[in-house]
Structure formats: C-alpha cells, structure tokens
Design an enzyme around this catalytic site. Structure first.
Site, PDB file in Angstrom:
ATOM      1  N   THR A  42     -11.067   1.243  -6.317  1.00 50.77           N
ATOM      2  CA  THR A  42     -10.410  -0.028  -6.013  1.00 50.77           C
ATOM      3  C   THR A  42     -10.827  -1.138  -6.989  1.00 50.77           C
ATOM      4  OG1 THR A  42     -10.504   0.643  -3.689  1.00 50.77           O
ATOM      5  CG2 THR A  42      -9.780  -1.586  -4.125  1.00 50.77           C
ATOM      6  N   ARG A  90       0.846  -1.193   0.000  1.00 48.00           N
ATOM      7  CA  ARG A  90       0.000   0.000   0.000  1.00 48.00           C
ATOM      8  C   ARG A  90       0.885   1.247   0.000  1.00 48.00           C
ATOM      9  NH1 ARG A  90      -4.928   1.975   0.506  1.00 48.00           N
ATOM     10  NH2 ARG A  90      -5.584   3.386   2.179  1.00 48.00           N
TER      11      ARG A  90
END
Length: 572
Positions: free
Chosen positions: A388, A110
């Site tokens: 996403t 991330r």
C-alpha cells in the site's frame, strides 16, 4: 483637595496604562502564538512516500491545480517509483474535504470480485502464500476510474496534465529507486519474483536490478500517454483493457472485459466522530475507518496527555491501554464486510462509533493484559502486513485530500501485463479474513464485492482553532496501528508531526500478541510484559508501516513523509 486630585490623576494614569497593556497583549500574543517553526510551509503541502512524487504534487498545486489534481499526479508517480506498493492494476480510496462547502466525501475505488472468480478460491486461504499468490487472487482494478471520478468532481487542471510529469520521468531514463531495490533484493521476495512474469521487468538476465540501475519501462509510458490522451475509459471499455485481459489470461486470470466495464467507484458519506475539539472523518467499510474511530473513541476517555505520560509509569500505562484497545479492535475487523454485497451488516459498523460501546470497552480494560482471546473476541486470523501507499495533500484554500492506494502485498499477484506495463493486484486475498469470531465459515465471495481493508485515509478538522490533520498510511494490517499512534502522538501528546510519525510503534496481531518495532522503548516494553502483555514469538522480518500527513495550525502548514520508506514531503 490637592492630595485627592493627585490620587485621581494617578488612578486615571494607572487605568490608561492597564488598558494599553491589555491592547498590546491582545495584539502581540496572537502573533506570538501563530509564529511558525522553521520547517513550516505557509500555503500548501504534499506528503507522498517519495520526494520526487511529493515534488510532482507540489508543482501541480503551484500550477493552480486543486488538491485532488495534486493527489492524482502524486499517485501516478508513486505507481512508478514504488510499483511494489500500488499502480494502475490496483485500487484507491479518497477522503476529500472541500473548504468552500465544508463537506467531506469518500470515493471508494477499491478492487472488486470478478464475475467468473474461482468458486473454491477461499479453500486456498489456509495454504495461501501471500507473497507468492497468483492470478486467481486478482480483483477488478479500480484505480483509474477512481482517479477519473475524483477529477470529474474536484479537478481543476486538464486530465492529461496530471500524467505528464510521470511520463517524462519514464521517458528520460528512469532508474531503480533505493526502496524498490530493497524490495527486489529481499530474500523472502526473490524466489517469488524469480518464478513470476515480473522477471522481464525487474531482472537483468539472472540478476534482479539494483539501486540506480536503468529501468526501461516503455510499455507503461505508452499506457500513461494513451490514458492521458483518451481518458480512463480506454482501460475499462477500450483497447487497453482488451490488451490487459489478453496478457494476463494465459497466466490464469479470469478477469474479463465485462468485469472492467462493470466497475464503478462509489461516492459515499464519510464516518464522522467527535474527538475532543476535532472531528474525525474516515472511510466506511469495506475500508477501515470504523476500526480507527473505535480505537480512538475508546482511548479518548482515558484523557492521555503529555503530562500524564511524562514519567516511565505514565508511558507504560498509556501503552497498556493502547494495546488493550487494539486487541478489542482486532476482534471487530469482521465488521468491515462490503455493506453493498452484504446488506445485513449495513449498520453494524456504525455501532463501533457509539459512545456506549466505547464506555463498555473501557470498563473491560483493567491493569492486566493476560486475558483469554475470547475476552477480546479475537479469531486468530491474520491479515497481510505489508503493501500500500498513501498521499496527503493540503491546498491553499484549506481543501484537503487523503488518498490511499494499493495492489495489496508487495508486487501484488506478481502477475505482469507486458504490453500495458501494468502490475496486477492480489486483493481477493483479503477475503480470507472476513469470517465472524467463533465461526470457521467464511461466506463465499459475491461478484462485485469489495474485500475488507485496513486503509484509513482520514481528515481531522478543528474548526475553532483552524487546525487540520490530513493523514493515512501503508503497511497492510499495520496501517491502523501506525496511524492511531501518529494521531495520539500529535494531537494528545504534543509531538511535532515529524516526530509523531517517526516514533517506533507497537502492533497487536490476531492472536493478541504484541509486536514491537525495533528501537521501541525497552523500559515501556518491560513494563508491558510485567502487566501480562505477551510478546509475539515470531518477529516479522521488517516493519513496513509508513505514514504520510499534513498538519495545518493557523497560518502554519507542516508536512511529513515517513522516513521508513525514505519519504520526504514538499510544499511552499
């Protein structure tokens, strides 16, 4: 004597007959139970959020690639087909099951806070417009180094081979897919797109591109070819990274080549929780596995099944308990701080998996849904509700990958690097919702910190029955609600995998109000309102939840991609 002899013979014959019957049943029943439905695959499957990317993943598997190879290839493809959701300018989290060792690992790539971030960044949270953010919200991209680490540990095919299908897609006349067209031509996004550097990619003069319009993207094709040939390091310590930093600097970015060089993916143990006969493996903070585990741990104590929800009242009762569990879960999201940047909360997320907490929460759930926000520890801080992408893969040997990738909100920061073809994330926006309930103080960002996330790439394994569910989703704060309901529908209520994902969902926002997806059961909705569950007055413009999953049941492999995003799985 003759009568006794005949009796003995009859008893012997009866015994033989019973024995044969038992043998026949023992042979026939397992085969009957193992019979697969017509939509099943028998060896392997890939579920991405578009058919073309699922197909690319399947081909990689058929070329003897590993599930990680297939996942990477499908993700590279998705960055082109659904660039509003993910790409090389974002970050990724893998949950990986190795069938040969029985071990599960999480690779967390991330994005991180740059060293030279705006010190007053969080002062802008209240007035931030998530769909028109900008360069100040860009986090250090981790996507490619995440791929490289996953490939180094689990890859089987050459690195370059994973890029070739998408390079060919771009070189052979790529056209705007329908879902991308919907995003480009959505009224609430168009003003932002029109004023951003994405105009040069997605506009034809003054008009946004539409479905099936040609989409020339030579810069990204060149970048993919360079990365395929030279490896991920060309973006982190090489010329490609330098070009990227230069391109976005004039748009206000403070990202540096030093930030890129310093990025490292983290390989960590998954969270592990018993869920009936299954074991749930999910990513620890700053990903959202602890929240997903918490919700399911609370709900499993109510023993919901197809029988208990067969009638209208049973359905209302189950959804009431789900809503209450979701409310308590929203109140726990602050626990998703990055434990590496905030060591003081290292073990707080583990508390969410404890049975004692689950039992305590069950005792707080009664027949009413009109309690004060303080009952649930809710803070009222809203997260983002879209963006996403997720890919689920099951290989022939039973190894599995759940991978979730994002640039955060649609089109991320809406900052484009024209020479690399990369869209940048706005991941630092997620730092805005990490203060504790009851506190108005948000801790300042720490360089290298990973913002909290709702991403939950998860794998559920039932060793006894030989079953496996590989699952994850997209949709920002909707992810955990959608994945929870898909798991409940599949494992507890007996839905087919396709129906488990397609069923309309509900979601609880940060103010404790229930939001219903269109076509949600009206009878259940009224029943919840009768129990005091308040409905959100501001209905979101669209539910952008999207779940992809693969389910293995003995010799049968089922795969489903969410039709909300026009997805279709692929397998063999």
């Amino acid at each position: 004597m003759a009568w006794g002899h005949r009796t003995t013979v009859c008893l012997v014959l009866l015994g033989v007959s019973l024995g044969l019957a038992i043998i026949v049943l023992a042979v026939v029943l397992p085969h009957h139970q193992a019979s697969c439905r017509p939509d099943a695959f028998t060896r392997a499957a890939v579920a991405a959020d578009s058919k073309i990317c699922s197909d690319i993943g399947r081909v990689i598997l058929q070329q003897q690639g590993s599930p990680v190879d297939a996942a990477i290839a499908a993700l590279i493809c998705t960055g082109v087909v659904n660039p509003q959701s993910m790409g090389l300018g974002g970050g990724v989290v893998f949950t990986i099951y190795n069938a040969s060792t029985g071990k599960v690992e999480v690779i967390n790539a991330r994005e991180t806070v740059p060293a030279s971030h705006d010190q007053r960044l969080l002062d802008q949270c209240t007035n931030a417009l998530p769909l028109c953010t900008g360069a100040q919200w860009i986090g250090v991209p981790g996507e490619l180094r995440g791929y490289a680490e996953a490939h180094r540990r689990y890859g089987r095919l050459p690195w370059a081979q994973l890029f070739q299908p998408t390079i060919a897609l771009l070189r052979e006349g790529f056209r705007v897919p329908p879902i991308l067209s919907q995003f480009l031509n959505t009224s609430f996004l168009q003003p932002c797109l029109n004023s951003s550097t994405l105009r040069q990619l997605f506009f034809n003069g003054t008009e946004t591109l539409r479905s099936q319009d040609p989409l020339p993207w030579p810069a990204l094709a060149n970048t993919l070819e360079t990365v395929a040939k030279e490896g991920a390091e060309v973006l982190y310590t090489g010329k490609l990274g330098q070009t990227l930093v230069e391109d976005i600097a004039w748009q206000g970015s403070q990202l540096t080549v030093q930030d890129l060089a310093a990025f490292r993916p983290k390989v960590v143990e998954p969270l592990e929780m018993a869920l009936g006969n299954y074991t749930l493996y999910s990513p620890p903070p700053p990903a959202g596995g602890a929240i997903l585990s918490f919700i399911l741990n609370v709900l499993k104590g109510f023993n919901f099944s197809a029988e208990t929800v067969a009638g209208p009242e049973g359905k209302v009762n189950m959804y009431h308990h789900l809503v209450e569990a979701l409310k308590f879960a929203v109140g726990q999201r602050w626990r998703l701080w990055d434990p590496y940047s905030h060591p003081g909360i290292q073990n707080i997320s583990q508390d969410l998996l404890r049975e004692t907490l689950a039992q305590h929460i069950r005792q707080q759930i009664d027949g009413r849904g009109d309690h004060q926000l303080s009952h649930y520890n809710l803070s009222g801080v809203r997260g983002n509700s879209m963006g996403t992408s997720h890919v689920s893969v099951l290989g022939e040997d039973g190894s599995a990958v759940a991978a979730t990738s994002t640039i955060n909100t649609p089109f991320g920061a809406m900052v484009y690097s024209p020479r690399t073809g990369i869209l940048l994330n706005n991941e630092l926006l997620d730092l805005c919702w990490r203060h504790k309930p009851g506190s108005t103080v948000t801790p300042p960002p720490v360089p290298g910190e990973q913002p909290p996330s709702s991403m939950v790439p998860s794998i559920l394994i039932n060793e006894v029955q030989g079953s496996k569910l590989v699952i994850g989703g997209a949709g920002g704060e909707l992810i955990i609600s959608a994945v929870t309901q898909a798991i409940v529908n599949k494992l507890w209520l007996g839905f087919s995998l396709t129906d488990a994902i397609a069923a309309p969902i509900l979601h609880v926002n940060s103010k404790g109000h229930v939001e219903y997806e269109p076509k949600f059961n009206q009878e259940v909705r009224k029943g919840l309102q009768d129990r005091g569950q308040s409905q959100s007055q501001s209905q979101r413009p669209v539910f952008l939840n999207s779940v992809q999953a693969v389910f293995q049941e003995g010799p049968c492999v089922y795969a489903a991609s969410d039709l909300r995003k026009a997805g279709k799985a692929s397998g063999y």
